[in-house]
Design a protein around this motif. Structure first.
Motif, PDB file in Angstrom:
ATOM      1  N   PHE A   1       0.833  -1.200   0.000  1.00  0.00           N
ATOM      2  CA  PHE A   1       0.000   0.000   0.000  1.00  0.00           C
ATOM      3  C   PHE A   1       0.875   1.262   0.000  1.00  0.00           C
ATOM      4  CE2 PHE A   1      -2.147   3.305   2.561  1.00  0.00           C
ATOM      5  CZ  PHE A   1      -3.085   3.655   1.611  1.00  0.00           C
ATOM      6  N   ILE A   2       1.932   1.230   0.834  1.00  0.00           N
ATOM      7  CA  ILE A   2       2.846   2.384   0.887  1.00  0.00           C
ATOM      8  C   ILE A   2       3.467   2.611  -0.493  1.00  0.00           C
ATOM      9  CG2 ILE A   2       5.047   3.209   1.867  1.00  0.00           C
ATOM     10  CD1 ILE A   2       4.206   1.750   4.464  1.00  0.00           C
TER      11      ILE A   2
ATOM     12  N   HIS B   1       3.632   5.874  -5.391  1.00  0.00           N
ATOM     13  CA  HIS B   1       3.411   5.966  -6.823  1.00  0.00           C
ATOM     14  C   HIS B   1       2.430   7.094  -7.143  1.00  0.00           C
ATOM     15  CE1 HIS B   1       4.407   2.528  -9.708  1.00  0.00           C
ATOM     16  NE2 HIS B   1       4.695   3.670 -10.238  1.00  0.00           N
ATOM     17  N   HIS B   2       1.349   7.085  -6.366  1.00  0.00           N
ATOM     18  CA  HIS B   2       0.311   8.085  -6.584  1.00  0.00           C
ATOM     19  C   HIS B   2       0.851   9.485  -6.265  1.00  0.00           C
ATOM     20  CE1 HIS B   2      -3.508   9.988  -6.844  1.00  0.00           C
ATOM     21  NE2 HIS B   2      -3.483  10.346  -5.573  1.00  0.00           N
ATOM     22  N   ALA B   3       1.578   9.598  -5.144  1.00  0.00           N
ATOM     23  CA  ALA B   3       2.127  10.905  -4.758  1.00  0.00           C
ATOM     24  C   ALA B   3       3.084  11.413  -5.834  1.00  0.00           C
ATOM     25  CB  ALA B   3       2.840  10.792  -3.419  1.00  0.00           C
TER      26      ALA B   3
ATOM     27  N   THR C   1      -3.144   5.683 -10.886  1.00  0.00           N
ATOM     28  CA  THR C   1      -2.438   5.322  -9.641  1.00  0.00           C
ATOM     29  C   THR C   1      -3.384   5.452  -8.444  1.00  0.00           C
ATOM     30  OG1 THR C   1      -1.591   7.560  -9.537  1.00  0.00           O
ATOM     31  CG2 THR C   1      -0.101   5.907 -10.413  1.00  0.00           C
ATOM     32  N   PHE C   2      -4.284   6.436  -8.519  1.00  0.00           N
ATOM     33  CA  PHE C   2      -5.240   6.599  -7.422  1.00  0.00           C
ATOM     34  C   PHE C   2      -6.139   5.371  -7.320  1.00  0.00           C
ATOM     35  CE2 PHE C   2      -9.484   7.901  -5.963  1.00  0.00           C
ATOM     36  CZ  PHE C   2      -9.162   8.398  -4.710  1.00  0.00           C
ATOM     37  N   ARG C   3      -6.617   4.910  -8.480  1.00  0.00           N
ATOM     38  CA  ARG C   3      -7.522   3.755  -8.500  1.00  0.00           C
ATOM     39  C   ARG C   3      -6.817   2.518  -7.955  1.00  0.00           C
ATOM     40  NH1 ARG C   3      -9.441   3.977 -13.945  1.00  0.00           N
ATOM     41  NH2 ARG C   3     -10.459   5.962 -13.576  1.00  0.00           N
ATOM     42  N   GLU C   4      -5.583   2.301  -8.394  1.00  0.00           N
ATOM     43  CA  GLU C   4      -4.822   1.128  -7.933  1.00  0.00           C
ATOM     44  C   GLU C   4      -4.694   1.128  -6.412  1.00  0.00           C
ATOM     45  OE1 GLU C   4      -1.837   0.297 -11.721  1.00  0.00           O
ATOM     46  OE2 GLU C   4      -1.141   1.434  -9.990  1.00  0.00           O
ATOM     47  N   LYS C   5      -4.347   2.314  -5.902  1.00  0.00           N
ATOM     48  CA  LYS C   5      -4.138   2.450  -4.459  1.00  0.00           C
ATOM     49  C   LYS C   5      -5.446   2.182  -3.712  1.00  0.00           C
ATOM     50  CE  LYS C   5      -4.205   6.635  -2.791  1.00  0.00           C
ATOM     51  NZ  LYS C   5      -4.479   7.583  -1.777  1.00  0.00           N
ATOM     52  N   GLU C   6      -6.537   2.761  -4.198  1.00  0.00           N
ATOM     53  CA  GLU C   6      -7.810   2.638  -3.481  1.00  0.00           C
ATOM     54  C   GLU C   6      -8.359   1.212  -3.539  1.00  0.00           C
ATOM     55  OE1 GLU C   6      -9.365   4.938  -1.463  1.00  0.00           O
ATOM     56  OE2 GLU C   6      -7.412   5.876  -1.755  1.00  0.00           O
TER      57      GLU C   6
END
Ligand SMILES: Nc1ncnc2c1ncn2[C@@H]1O[C@H](COP(=O)(O)OP(=O)(O)O)[C@@H](O)[C@H]1O
Ligand SMILES: [Mg+2]
Length: 603
Positions: A189-190, A195-197, A240-245
């Protein structure tokens, strides 16, 4: 000026908290106390259920009244503790945060010229904010939430054990499995969050780049192009947001399921023990209540730990970048520089910028007090470097520089720079009023003195024409003024400063010739009785000098008066002969002639 800040995170935090020991201890105590509130509630409810279960007639027993009183008291104390925590927080949090910003800012201003050339101003500013914001977060989370969770856990574990050890073991096993699993899975997750950041950072970088170049966008009418360029980066952030969520969704589902399994097991044992009459109805309610409460608390606590971890990482990174040791420091026994004559001596000085060729190479030069010295040479020959060394913006690799017999390495930087008024080639201004900008030369100057200095620098004429006059703001770094106007402000500053040594680094290069000669006239009286070093490209300026130092590829190759140097037929003579419209050439004659040849066929 010799103050330092710890570069390691914990000593850094302690540096700011140690002045508030009372606050830290009270805060921790209150946080622990508020933590025990919820399990205590459950325990009191258990006793009330048990007592009420036993009472046959409908009358109030003393026991139930006492329990009710404790129950309310627990509420009252909890309320009081929380409000006190909040009060302490409001009281100290802004004080500590401001102290962090102000001390870090002060430390960063002690860094060298090189540091500011290596690090972008925007990046430095955002790192100072990162430290302050995240440190505030770490202190808050650690002292309040994590301590509170801890005390809640301890009380819950003890009460479970006292009812029946099996509940304690179920909770403990679940706690261990849950923590290990969550920590392991959260690594991915981190990674996804980073990645998203990173993709968001690219978007904000592109926004800044594009808006900084707004002029180019308009000139080339590339508005649509810029939009589609940005949208490509925006698409990446979406992905990247979708992957993270989605990952956090799966992780939370797993965590929630494990919680359900733990509560299911508790329920199974509770029913079993109740049937065997080994636990009371009150125990039943207590264990079930605690299991749900503690389960969610740990789950939530896990997220806090991760948030704190993230904040710690960010802080460490910024601390490492900003708090590098000062490369140029005042010595412990540094004395203030005393200037009487203003004599400057370079004794065996050698200097090189990182990995580049060495300058000056042991050449010793003395500029007598009250002498007016012109520095000439092609661009890049080391004239500004010579001045940077006098100001101790860089330190010689070997050899020393003396002012009136005092080694500048042994003097305080503040007194050294206080004794020198410098007008740089491309002065930048603060985004403050013109009055404040000029007054920067001498903070104690009155408005009249500021205006007088502006008149002498021939800045008054254009300032008076501005609608807001001396109160006008001039944009970031002074972008709303022309180069020549900024130079005149810088000259006014230097006039106000009235220091015994005056340095002009092509200070009038961006002025038109009429203004330049006007300013020259006001500069001569300013130089009277002072040591003056003038980097000049205008021949008329050089004629006024007592002495001229000629620079070539980092060496002083000629030294003497205008007449003597002309007679020597060396580099100065070459420069003089190659003059164009009253100016010395900036590049070697060969370079200029090559250029001219290239242009000629087309013209
Ligand atoms: N901060 C720096 N880091 C590395 N090299 C530099 C730095 N400042 C100047 N230089 C190099 O040192 C040389 C001399 O520069 P400078 O003293 O500014 O020349 P001048 O003022 O005579 O035009 C140039 O080659 C320049 O590229
Ligand atoms: Mg220069």
């Amino acid at each position: 000026m010799s103050r330092t800040l710890p570069k390691q995170l914990l000593p850094f935090i302690w540096h700011f908290l140690k002045g508030y020991k009372f606050f830290v201890v009270t805060f921790a105590f209150l946080a622990l106390l508020t933590g025990s509130w919820a399990p205590l509630n459950s325990i009191l409810i258990k006793y009330m259920i048990d007592v009420l279960g036993k009472v046959q007639q409908s009358h109030m027993s003393a026991q139930i009244i006492w329990l009710a009183v404790f129950f309310l008291l627990n509420f009252g104390i909890h309320n009081l503790c929380w409000r006190s925590l909040e009060y302490l927080n409001y009281r100290f949090q802004p004080v500590i945060k401001n102290q962090i910003i102000s001390e870090t800012f002060d430390y960063v201003h002690g860094q060298t010229q090189q540091f500011f050339q290596d690090n972008l101003a925007g990046r430095i500013a955002s790192q100072i904010n990162t430290i302050a914001d995240n440190l505030e977060r770490i202190i808050h989370e650690l002292s309040q939430h994590i301590l509170r969770t801890l005390s809640q856990l301890v009380v819950a574990f003890i009460s479970m054990y006292s009812v029946h050890p099996s509940f304690f073991y179920i909770l403990l096993t679940w706690f261990l499995v849950f923590t290990v699993l969550s920590l392991r899975l959260s690594k991915r997750f981190i990674h996804l969050s980073e990645h998203h950041a990173a993709s968001e950072a690219i978007v904000s970088g592109q926004l800044v780049d594009s808006i900084t170049n707004a002029n180019n966008v308009r000139i080339f009418s590339r508005k649509a192009y810029e939009k589609s360029y940005l949208e490509k980066a925006l698409l990446v952030t979406e992905k990247t947001f979708r992957e993270k969520e989605i990952y956090i969704l799966k992780l939370s589902f797993l965590q929630g399921s494990s919680l359900a399994i733990m509560i299911g097991m508790m329920l199974f044992f509770l029913i079993d023990l109740r049937i065997k009459q080994k636990v009371s109805i009150g125990d039943f309610a207590l264990i079930l209540g605690l299991a749900v409460q503690v389960g969610y608390m740990i789950w939530w606590g896990m997220e806090q730990v991760q948030a704190v971890n993230k904040a710690i990482g960010k802080c460490k990174q910024s601390l490492m970048r900003l708090l590098t040791p000062w490369e140029i420091k005042d010595r412990e026994d540094a004395r203030p520089l005393q200037v009487e004559k203003g004599e400057i001596t370079f004794s065996g000085v050698r200097f090189g910028y990182r990995d580049s060729q060495l300058f000056f190479q042991n050449k010793s030069v003395t500029i007598a007090g009250d002498q007016k010295v012109g520095l000439v040479g092609y661009s890049g020959s080391g004239k500004s470097t010579f001045i940077n060394l006098i100001l101790r913006l860089y330190e010689p690799t070997s050899g020393s520089i003396f002012i009136d017999g005092q080694n500048i390495r042994e003097c305080t930087q503040e007194s050294l720079r206080g004794a020198i008024a410098m007008i740089p080639q491309d002065p930048s201004l603060f985004h403050r009023s013109l009055m404040e900008n000029i007054r920067y030369g001498r903070i104690s100057a009155t408005d009249e003195e500021v205006i007088d200095a502006a008149k002498r620098a021939h800045a008054h004429e254009f300032i008076a024409q501005l609608p807001e006059g001396y109160n006008a703001l001039v944009g970031e770094r002074g972008v709303k003024l022309s180069g020549g106007q900024r130079q005149r402000i810088a000259i006014a500053r230097a006039i106000l400063k009235a220091a015994p040594i005056l340095i002009l680094d092509e200070a009038t290069s961006q002025l038109d010739s009429v203004t330049e000669s006007l300013i020259q006239e006001s500069l001569w009286p300013l130089m009277r009785g002072k040591t003056a070093i003038v980097i000049a490209h205008r021949l008329s300026t050089l004629l006024h000098m007592d002495r001229i130092l000629v620079f070539d590829q980092g060496k002083i190759v000629e030294d003497g008066s205008h007449e003597v140097l002309l007679a020597q037929k060396g580099l100065y003579r070459t420069l003089w002969d190659a003059q164009i419209g009253g100016f010395l050439p900036d590049r070697r004659v060969e370079d200029c002639s090559v250029k001219r040849k290239k242009i000629e066929p087309g013209t």
